[in-house]
Design a protein around this motif. Structure first.
Motif, PDB file in Angstrom:
ATOM      1  N   PRO A  62      48.278 -19.141  -0.067  1.00  0.00           N
ATOM      2  CA  PRO A  62      47.802 -19.143   1.323  1.00  0.00           C
ATOM      3  C   PRO A  62      47.546 -17.770   1.912  1.00  0.00           C
ATOM      4  CG  PRO A  62      50.129 -19.716   1.229  1.00  0.00           C
ATOM      5  CD  PRO A  62      49.660 -19.639  -0.178  1.00  0.00           C
ATOM      6  N   THR A  63      47.920 -16.710   1.206  1.00  0.00           N
ATOM      7  CA  THR A  63      47.627 -15.382   1.762  1.00  0.00           C
ATOM      8  C   THR A  63      46.235 -14.895   1.360  1.00  0.00           C
ATOM      9  OG1 THR A  63      48.598 -14.204  -0.110  1.00  0.00           O
ATOM     10  CG2 THR A  63      50.056 -14.715   1.734  1.00  0.00           C
ATOM     11  N   VAL A  64      45.542 -15.650   0.481  1.00  0.00           N
ATOM     12  CA  VAL A  64      44.197 -15.231   0.088  1.00  0.00           C
ATOM     13  C   VAL A  64      43.223 -15.642   1.179  1.00  0.00           C
ATOM     14  CG1 VAL A  64      42.357 -15.494  -1.608  1.00  0.00           C
ATOM     15  CG2 VAL A  64      44.729 -15.455  -2.359  1.00  0.00           C
ATOM     16  N   CYS A  65      42.397 -14.711   1.602  1.00  0.00           N
ATOM     17  CA  CYS A  65      41.408 -15.028   2.623  1.00  0.00           C
ATOM     18  C   CYS A  65      40.121 -14.272   2.297  1.00  0.00           C
ATOM     19  CB  CYS A  65      41.919 -14.661   4.012  1.00  0.00           C
ATOM     20  SG  CYS A  65      42.490 -12.964   4.157  1.00  0.00           S
ATOM     21  N   MET A  67      36.617 -12.366   3.919  1.00  0.00           N
ATOM     22  CA  MET A  67      35.946 -11.879   5.113  1.00  0.00           C
ATOM     23  C   MET A  67      34.649 -11.186   4.718  1.00  0.00           C
ATOM     24  SD  MET A  67      38.682  -8.983   6.364  1.00  0.00           S
ATOM     25  CE  MET A  67      40.173  -9.949   6.372  1.00  0.00           C
ATOM     26  N   MET A  91      39.746 -18.819  10.158  1.00  0.00           N
ATOM     27  CA  MET A  91      40.598 -17.638  10.022  1.00  0.00           C
ATOM     28  C   MET A  91      40.632 -17.190   8.563  1.00  0.00           C
ATOM     29  SD  MET A  91      42.683 -15.379  11.325  1.00  0.00           S
ATOM     30  CE  MET A  91      43.740 -15.627  12.703  1.00  0.00           C
ATOM     31  N   ARG A  92      40.588 -18.152   7.632  1.00  0.00           N
ATOM     32  CA  ARG A  92      40.698 -17.788   6.227  1.00  0.00           C
ATOM     33  C   ARG A  92      39.341 -17.499   5.598  1.00  0.00           C
ATOM     34  NH1 ARG A  92      44.430 -21.289   2.528  1.00  0.00           N
ATOM     35  NH2 ARG A  92      44.282 -19.415   1.239  1.00  0.00           N
ATOM     36  N   LEU A  94      36.415 -15.739   7.138  1.00  0.00           N
ATOM     37  CA  LEU A  94      36.128 -15.094   8.420  1.00  0.00           C
ATOM     38  C   LEU A  94      34.716 -14.514   8.441  1.00  0.00           C
ATOM     39  CD1 LEU A  94      37.667 -14.375  11.044  1.00  0.00           C
ATOM     40  CD2 LEU A  94      38.376 -12.281   9.941  1.00  0.00           C
ATOM     41  N   ALA A 110      44.865  -5.493   6.774  1.00  0.00           N
ATOM     42  CA  ALA A 110      45.485  -6.784   6.478  1.00  0.00           C
ATOM     43  C   ALA A 110      46.163  -6.763   5.118  1.00  0.00           C
ATOM     44  CB  ALA A 110      44.425  -7.888   6.535  1.00  0.00           C
ATOM     45  N   MET A 112      47.485  -4.249   3.656  1.00  0.00           N
ATOM     46  CA  MET A 112      48.720  -3.454   3.714  1.00  0.00           C
ATOM     47  C   MET A 112      49.905  -4.298   4.167  1.00  0.00           C
ATOM     48  SD  MET A 112      47.368   0.023   5.491  1.00  0.00           S
ATOM     49  CE  MET A 112      48.805   1.050   5.469  1.00  0.00           C
ATOM     50  N   THR A 113      49.630  -5.339   4.967  1.00  0.00           N
ATOM     51  CA  THR A 113      50.744  -6.169   5.417  1.00  0.00           C
ATOM     52  C   THR A 113      51.102  -7.238   4.390  1.00  0.00           C
ATOM     53  OG1 THR A 113      49.455  -7.919   6.448  1.00  0.00           O
ATOM     54  CG2 THR A 113      49.866  -5.968   7.773  1.00  0.00           C
ATOM     55  N   GLY A 114      50.299  -7.371   3.338  1.00  0.00           N
ATOM     56  CA  GLY A 114      50.624  -8.348   2.313  1.00  0.00           C
ATOM     57  C   GLY A 114      49.628  -9.479   2.167  1.00  0.00           C
ATOM     58  N   LEU A 115      48.621  -9.544   3.044  1.00  0.00           N
ATOM     59  CA  LEU A 115      47.591 -10.551   2.829  1.00  0.00           C
ATOM     60  C   LEU A 115      46.712 -10.117   1.656  1.00  0.00           C
ATOM     61  CD1 LEU A 115      46.340 -11.560   6.391  1.00  0.00           C
ATOM     62  CD2 LEU A 115      48.046 -12.651   4.943  1.00  0.00           C
ATOM     63  N   ASP A 205      47.489  -6.966  -7.881  1.00  0.00           N
ATOM     64  CA  ASP A 205      48.000  -6.249  -6.718  1.00  0.00           C
ATOM     65  C   ASP A 205      47.288  -4.926  -6.485  1.00  0.00           C
ATOM     66  OD1 ASP A 205      51.529  -7.230  -6.862  1.00  0.00           O
ATOM     67  OD2 ASP A 205      49.805  -8.099  -5.833  1.00  0.00           O
TER      68      ASP A 205
ATOM     69  N   GLY B 176      43.104  -4.897  11.551  1.00  0.00           N
ATOM     70  CA  GLY B 176      43.459  -5.718  10.393  1.00  0.00           C
ATOM     71  C   GLY B 176      44.925  -6.104  10.393  1.00  0.00           C
ATOM     72  N   ARG B 184      49.504 -15.017  10.307  1.00  0.00           N
ATOM     73  CA  ARG B 184      50.816 -15.556   9.953  1.00  0.00           C
ATOM     74  C   ARG B 184      51.508 -16.205  11.142  1.00  0.00           C
ATOM     75  NH1 ARG B 184      51.274 -10.498   6.956  1.00  0.00           N
ATOM     76  NH2 ARG B 184      51.307 -10.940   4.725  1.00  0.00           N
TER      77      ARG B 184
END
Lengths: 371, 394
Positions: A62-65, A67, A91-92, A94, A110, A112-115, A205, B176, B184
């Motif tokens: 679910p973190t794959v999006c 844009m 949202m996913r 975009l 995004a 960098m936060t783990g998405l 990664d 971002g 989230r």
């Protein structure tokens, strides 16, 4: 073997809309029906394979999006994200405004936060506008943050010389990106490897710049098993041989294989290797081949100056000099802006007859017929 | 949205998220001090009240933090002149109130990203002066192991995203990060800091547009110190009203030399951002040093101007006056000064005695997963295997 088919799409076959006009994709109902039928036979087009890869990975994680411009409601200018917004939401998948620098930076933030964003450049050439974000933030952050931040993103899009798209829409950005420390460059070429490599890139990664080719989206082929994930750093041996090692990637693979048809008739036995990983090079596969054949021809679509082939030529000269019987021959595009006229455009890039000439030059006359 | 209503609705949702000092407003502390700050100038939004409540413990914490930041930056200045610190060194002294006020209104779950003037963010996000000094001196005990330097301080655990060298490049990154918060469903904002010089970058407007389109919880903070390196704002910007430059995005202009004004406004902005979307803040502040240590800072502005700022608007002096007029003894403040000086001096000495990063660190953490190949060295025949070792164990 995909070799002889699909080097150029048949005359009547409508290519995807020229991105330069950002025109509407000709919703060709006939073609969609045809595509559905093909899917049942398990032979699909490359854009569908890429779409399957994105769909499967988004479902799995679910973190794959995604844009990019027109990736959502429009369905993607090359249909690689067709219909996905209905399944995953806005949202996913975009739809961004036209601001490459802005949304590339957003993707990095995004990530960098783990998405795990997949950022699409509608044409790789447009990503020149995002060069700062790709170089400084995407590539270098992991290192300069002392290993704290990962940037698990995929930057993908079509590049290369298309069908009379004009100079600004026919660029080969792998040349410019290859010096950026910290990124990986991957170029897909077949239906099967495009899906497997994109899945691997999404799961990786590291920041991956994933080069597709504007003329390969409608290439047909079979995909592997549902969870086939290729190794991003491994080159693909397309054809084993003994006379000469031909290193190539992306669309030039088809040009080379067309040349190989002629060469085999003339009695040559070339080895063809699809680089796949443009950075870092798969030196294991490359050196194994060079040691076997002792002759190298690089066939690339990059410009002569500063392209992937230039780097590869330097590496081979430096590391494998004593294993060579002939200087490295490099067939590249000419250092000119890609002209619009069909004939001039064809003259700027490598043609299969030139590959045949190069092999004949490197291998000398007709080799003793063994097969 | 009136501030008390906004805050209480936020508190009801997740009371711990709001900055502790704002929560204290509602505690029945005996010594609440009411301070009138400069009225806020606003754009497309109703101004919050300019009466800020505070108390002595809070003011003491502000004083101590700002004084620590000030001494740290002065120590960096001395170390740079003594050639322990090299390259670019952009100092933050004069602007301490902006960061102190921001941190007082948010939590460590909120994210911050800023430009190269990032030394103080490391401290306010929980880092130590020693780590910062060691990083400036290029030692392995530094915040980013000596690999980043002055412009690249990061702290992932404290949601501090750096530390960016290119002017304005952090702004889309900040959007971002806010996108990720929204993706989230986290009740957090991203404070995206930039300067008056960066306010003219195209990518800022790209980020503003996207943030506005998708109602991202990002607070764009323009630290207007009135000079973009050597160019005054009136020579670089057609419109110097940076808080209005978001156009359709509301803005608020704050006296950036007053920590209470900043804190109050940022709390307001956070509540707004979480409920509605992006907001632009302009902090009217000033840097005493030049743009960086290579800039004397006096060729494009007068010494009179700098001295006037120090006498009339210095953020630390303002808080000191408040404390002294509210029953704190000068001796207690002197003790705080002495402790802070000692902490900074000790940190500098410890950093000087730090270890140089070993050569083996050159090839670490280029890639996350080891790629199995080798990279070529400077000379032919030299190869290095890049490895993934975020703890730098060898």
């Amino acid at each position: 073997m995909l070799a002889s088919r699909n080097v150029r799409p048949a005359a009547g076959h409508r290519m995807a809309a020229a991105p330069g006009q950002r025109a509407l994709l000709a919703g060709h109902p006939g073609r969609r029906v045809m595509v559905a039928a093909k899917a049942q036979k398990k032979e699909i087009m490359m854009w569908e394979a890429l779409r399957e890869a994105i769909d499967e990975e988004m479902e799995r994680d679910p973190t794959v999006c995604v844009m990019g411009e027109d990736v959502g409601h429009y369905g993607g200018s090359y249909k690689c994200t067709f219909g996905l917004y209905k399944k995953y939401g806005d949202m996913r998948v975009l739809d961004t405004p036209i601001c490459e620098n802005g949304f590339m930076g957003m993707g990095v933030g995004a990530a960098m936060t783990g998405l795990r964003p997949i950022v699409e450049g509608m044409n790789m050439g447009f990503l020149l506008l995002a060069f700062n974000q790709i170089s400084n933030n995407c590539g270098m952050l992991h290192y300069t943050s002392g290993g704290q931040f990962k940037v698990p993103m995929v930057i993908r899009g079509p590049g290369g010389v298309g069908r009379q798209l004009g100079a600004e829409h026919s660029q080969r950005l792998e040349s410019y990106f290859q010096s950026i420390p910290g990124v990986q460059l991957v170029a897909c070429s077949t239906v099967r490897n495009s899906k497997a490599l994109l899945k691997a890139a999404i799961r990786s990664d590291n920041p991956i710049i994933f080069f597709e080719h504007v003329l390969l989206y409608n290439v047909k082929g079979e995909v592997g098993d549902k969870d086939e994930v290729a190794c991003l750093e491994r080159a693909e041996v397309v054809r084993e041989g003994t006379d000469v090692s031909i290193f190539t990637y992306s669309r030039m693979r088809y040009v080379v294989m067309q040349a190989v048809n002629d060469l085999v008739k003339k009695g040559y036995n070339p080895e063809v290797i699809d680089l796949i990983s443009l950075k870092p090079f798969d030196m294991e596969t490359i050196s194994k081949s060079v040691r076997k054949t002792r002759k190298v021809i690089i066939v690339e679509e990059c410009m002569k100056t500063g392209g992937i082939g230039a780097s590869l030529s330097a590496v081979i000269n430096e590391s494998l000099f004593n294993d060579l019987d002939h200087e490295v021959i490099r067939l590249s595009s000419q250092d000119v802006p890609t002209a619009y006229a069909y004939e001039l455009e064809a003259a700027t890039i490598v043609q299969s007859s030139q590959v045949v000439d190069a092999v004949e030059r490197v291998c000398g006359g007709r080799v003793a017929a063994t097969v | 949205m009136a501030l008390p209503a906004a805050i209480s609705s936020l508190k009801a949702k997740d009371g711990l998220q709001l900055g502790m000092s704002v929560a204290r407003l509602f505690a029945s502390a005996a010594s609440q001090i009411k301070v009138e700050v400069m009225p806020y100038k606003v754009h497309r939004i109703e101004a919050p009240s300019n009466i800020v409540e505070t108390n002595v413990p809070e003011l003491m914490s502000f004083y101590k933090l700002m004084y620590k930041l000030r001494r740290m930056e002065i120590a960096a200045d001395m170390m740079y002149k003594a050639k322990f610190i090299r390259g670019f060194c952009h100092l933050y002294d004069g602007q301490e109130a902006v960061l102190t006020g921001i941190e007082a209104a948010i939590t460590l779950e909120d994210s911050i990203i800023t430009s190269y003037r990032d030394h103080c963010q490391h401290i306010t996000r929980g880092g130590s002066v020693k780590e910062l000094m060691a990083e400036l001196m290029g030692k392995s005990e530094g915040a980013t192991r000596g690999l980043g330097g002055s412009m690249h301080i990061y702290n992932r655990k404290a949601n501090f995203y750096g530390g960016n060298g290119i002017v304005g490049a952090q702004i889309p990154l900040g959007a971002g990060i806010a996108l990720a918060h929204k993706y989230r469903g986290e009740p957090n904002v991203c404070i995206t800091m930039y300067g008056d010089g960066a306010a003219n970058q195209g990518q800022k407007y790209e980020a503003l547009n996207m943030a506005g389109l998708w109602n991202l919880p990002v607070i764009f903070v323009c630290e207007n110190n009135h000079y973009g390196m050597g160019t005054a704002e009136w020579r670089a910007a057609k419109s110097p009203n940076f808080y209005t430059r978001g156009d359709y995005i509301p803005g608020i202009k704050v006296d950036g030399m007053d920590v209470l004004a900043v804190k109050h406004a940022v709390a307001f902005a956070k509540a707004y951002a979480l409920a509605n979307g992006p907001i632009v803040m302009e902090m009217d502040t000033y840097r005493y040093h030049g743009h960086s240590m290579s800039d004397p800072g006096s060729t494009y502005r007068t010494r009179d101007e700098i001295n006037a700022m120090r006498t009339e608007r210095d953020p630390i002096e303002r808080v000191k006056k408040l404390l002294l007029s509210n029953g704190v003894e000068a001796g207690e403040l002197k003790r705080v000064d002495k402790d802070v000086k000692k902490e900074v001096d000790d940190a500098v000495e410890a950093a000087k005695a730090g270890t140089i990063p070993p050569d083996s660190w050159l090839w670490k953490n280029m890639y996350v997963a080891p790629l199995g190949g080798e990279m070529r060295g400077v000379l032919p025949g030299q190869y290095h295997a890049p490895d993934f070792d975020p703890e730098y164990t060898s």
